[in-house]
Write an enzyme that holds these catalytic residues in place. Structure first.
Site, PDB file in Angstrom:
ATOM      1  N   GLU A 188       0.812  -1.225   0.000  1.00  0.00           N
ATOM      2  CA  GLU A 188       0.000   0.000   0.000  1.00  0.00           C
ATOM      3  C   GLU A 188       0.847   1.277   0.000  1.00  0.00           C
ATOM      4  OE1 GLU A 188      -3.445   0.318   2.432  1.00  0.00           O
ATOM      5  OE2 GLU A 188      -4.204  -1.669   1.887  1.00  0.00           O
TER       6      GLU A 188
ATOM      7  N   HIS B  83      -1.975  -1.541  10.449  1.00  0.00           N
ATOM      8  CA  HIS B  83      -1.466  -2.916  10.444  1.00  0.00           C
ATOM      9  C   HIS B  83      -0.260  -3.020  11.371  1.00  0.00           C
ATOM     10  CE1 HIS B  83      -3.463  -4.881   6.821  1.00  0.00           C
ATOM     11  NE2 HIS B  83      -3.932  -3.636   6.804  1.00  0.00           N
TER      12      HIS B  83
END
Length: 661
Positions: free
Chosen positions: A368, A645
């Site tokens: 990402e 995350h």
């Protein structure tokens, strides 16, 4: 295979692409700002809590018409730019390979010595993280913002954590794994004397082993190793080390006299000096307030309980021997919980929840990293430690994929070892919002050494990001099938060896990435039973549907990212060590018997959270006479407040079967 160091084959196309993007960018930036103003994060809501309720609404009323007017004015230019930009993507290369030319800026890369396959073996450390560096308006839907500042801070934290020095603490006792509150407050570093390894003895009798490997050894480190010879050295690849041995009969308590003795020995090697002139404090990101004890940046007043070390390193060009003489290390021993770095009765390796990325991190796979400006900032920071980086991976427009792609794959790879070959493939079956990104797989071949017979020692690393939408089980399984096929083709096409005459020895084969399914959710059973897990091992997994007791989830609840309890690396580490803390701040596996909301089902939560970030390794296809095994596995909290995350790291030991010289 040729590695692409620029996105286009010639400068004319590069200039034309820059011109077209220059026409598009104002419209893109204004649209991003406009949408972002309507999607506040919980941090911003708390900041505005003391403001009058009408103040924010008034700002929106004033700025929105301005944004809309400027957006309308920029649209014609953006359309012209798009008509130029889109066809250029057919000539664009699938990635950019960046190699640091001035090695003095890479704290880690300058210290690597080529592995000659001598000794008992060598360890390699791999890291993986989803850093959520989307355009700011999209990142806000994950409750993170200010993508450009986060990119720079993420890079800083990673290279600061990975380049910290190695400190080993051995506490001798046959039974007890806990440690009392007695502590060392001042443990000096090796100061570039005759011996690279220093030993400090003290009087505590406890059993534990905490190992941290850093890269702040002097520039004459390799020369010292040659002078000392092979006797008594650690495994090849272990660099500058400070060893503390603690033993005694005082039931884990250190007397004042012994504490003074240790402190005196610690300071004997050199007086404490102020930080180097080049030292700068890591900037406070807008995502959370940096507090005392926030060890994620290595700038806190007290060391993390897990790191046992504090380091100040300047960003400028500094002679490494000067750094050695001026660094001040602090080490402390605190009580350890059952979750942190503890040998399970059935486990052969260490595992931990750590406030830092592992020292001597060799390879890093990120997902990402979609925003191109953020990718550049991140790359600049990572180059302080990693010499080789592959970024801006993916395709745009309709090139090579079925649907139009607005953003790249978001994959980024950083390495301390040279990249020999690289290949990228785009998943053609993306659905929904995922189809707008060129999600795929990046395959890399790296050279980690050579044998005395001039055979190259290589390793394979794959980085991927699968379909994210819940319920798209079939899509993810198809992508796993493609991942296996592409990896097999990549290994065949890049191998220059034959069974009869091996020119290369394969040391490891690792897959890292965000697979967007966990091993405990009932909705993910198809992925859990995929054939990939018959060829590759997951260190956290017992079998389909069952994780090991110490494994925790890697997906954080976005709503709680800025809570006081978890907004710093140390705080998040402490919370995740307790079961109740994990229930409050991790997303948990879904079940067909329960709603997707976590509220009202705390007692029935399964496992220790959704673990969707994976690190897999295989023993197949490697050099037959070598053995690969996991040495350590870590869940990392150093990026607290910067992403939703948890990064993960794995250290593999490649054993050659030979005795140390």
């Amino acid at each position: 295979m040729v590695l692409y160091t620029s996105p286009f084959p010639n400068s004319f196309l590069s200039v034309l692409h820059s011109f077209s993007w220059g026409l598009i960018f104002p419209c893109y930036w204004l649209a991003d700002r406009l949408v972002g103003s309507f999607v506040p994060t919980t941090y911003e809501k708390r900041q505005r809590a003391d403001d009058p309720c009408y103040f924010h609404a008034l700002c929106i009323i004033i700025t929105t018409p301005i944004y809309l007017a400027l957006l309308a004015a920029s649209l014609p230019f953006a359309l012209i730019g798009f008509l130029l930009w889109s066809p250029l993507q057919s000539a664009r290369r699938p990635y950019i390979y960046s190699r640091l030319k001035d090695k003095h800026h890479a704290n880690g890369a300058t210290l690597l010595t080529e592995w000659k396959a001598a000794g008992s073996g060598k360890s390699f450390c791999f890291g993986s993280a989803n850093v959520c560096l989307l355009p700011d308006s999209l990142a806000r839907f994950n409750n993170v913002f200010n993508t450009q500042a986060r990119a720079k801070e993420i890079g800083r934290r990673i290279h600061n954590g990975a380049s910290r020095p190695q400190i080993k603490i051995y506490i001798d006792s046959p039974t007890n794994t806990s440690i009392s509150a007695a502590s060392f407050s001042s443990l000096a570093s090796p100061q570039g004397g005759e011996n690279t390894n220093r030993t400090v003895n003290a009087g505590i009798k406890r059993t534990t082993s905490m190992e941290y490997k850093g890269d702040n050894s002097g520039s004459n480190n390799s020369e010292e190793r040659e002078d000392k010879g092979g006797s008594g050295e650690p495994n090849e690849g272990e660099e500058n080390t400070c060893i503390v041995r603690i033993n005694g009969e005082d039931n884990g308590h250190m007397s004042d006299t012994e504490t003074d003795t240790v402190n005196g020995q610690a300071h004997a090697s050199g007086p404490a000096e102020p930080p180097l002139e080049g030292d700068t404090e890591i900037p406070k990101t807008p995502n959370h307030k940096q507090k005392e004890g926030d060890s994620g940046s290595l700038d806190s007043c007290s060391a993390s309980r897990e790191s046992l070390v504090k380091v100040h390193v300047g960003d400028g060009t500094v002679d490494q021997s000067t750094v050695n003489n001026k660094l001040l290390y602090k080490a402390s021993i605190m009580k350890k919980t059952s979750v942190r770095k503890k040998k399970h009765t059935d486990e052969t390796f260490d595992y931990e929840i750590s406030a830092f990325f592992p020292a001597n991190l060799d390879f890093l796979c990120l997902q990402e990293v979609f925003d191109k400006r953020a990718a550049e900032k991140l790359k600049e920071q990572l180059h302080h430690y990693f010499e080789y980086i592959v970024y801006d991976v993916g395709v745009y427009s309709c090139h090579r994929c079925c649907s139009f792609k607005f953003v790249n794959s978001g994959l980024l790879f950083a390495s301390r070892y040279p990249v020999m070959d690289a290949a990228y493939h785009c998943y053609p079956n993306g659905r929904g919002m995922d189809s707008l990104a060129s999600k795929g797989a990046l395959f890399l071949k790296v050279q980690v050494g050579s044998t005395p017979q001039d055979q190259r020692i290589v390793g394979y690393i794959s980085c991927t990001h699968l379909q994210a939408i819940a319920g798209d089980t079939t899509v993810r399984c198809e992508q796993l099938d493609m991942l296996q096929d592409w990896l097999s083709e990549f290994r065949k096409s890049t191998s220059s060896s034959s069974t009869a005459n091996p020119e290369e020895l394969v040391a490891f084969d690792v897959i890292c990435g965000d697979l967007n399914f966990d091993n405990c959710s009932s909705d993910d059973k198809l992925e859990q039973q995929h054939a990939l897990f018959t060829h590759y091992k997951d260190p956290c997994r017992i079998g389909p549907g069952e994780d090991k007791p110490w494994a925790i989830g890697t997906l954080l609840d976005p709503e709680g990212l800025y809570d006081e309890e978890v907004c710093t690396p140390d705080n998040l580490q402490k919370v995740l060590e307790s079961e109740e803390g994990r229930k409050g701040y991790l997303v948990y596996p879904t079940s067909k018997n329960h709603s997707s909301s976590q509220k009202g089902r705390k007692a029935s939560l399964k496992g220790n959270g959704r673990r969707i970030d994976y690190m897999l390794y295989t023993e197949e296809g490697l050099y037959l006479e070598w053995k690969v095994e996991v040495e350590e596995f870590s869940f990392i909290t150093q990026l607290a407040g910067l992403t939703d995350h948890l990064p993960v790291a794995m250290r593999l030991m490649v054993s050659t079967g030979e005795d140390d010289p």
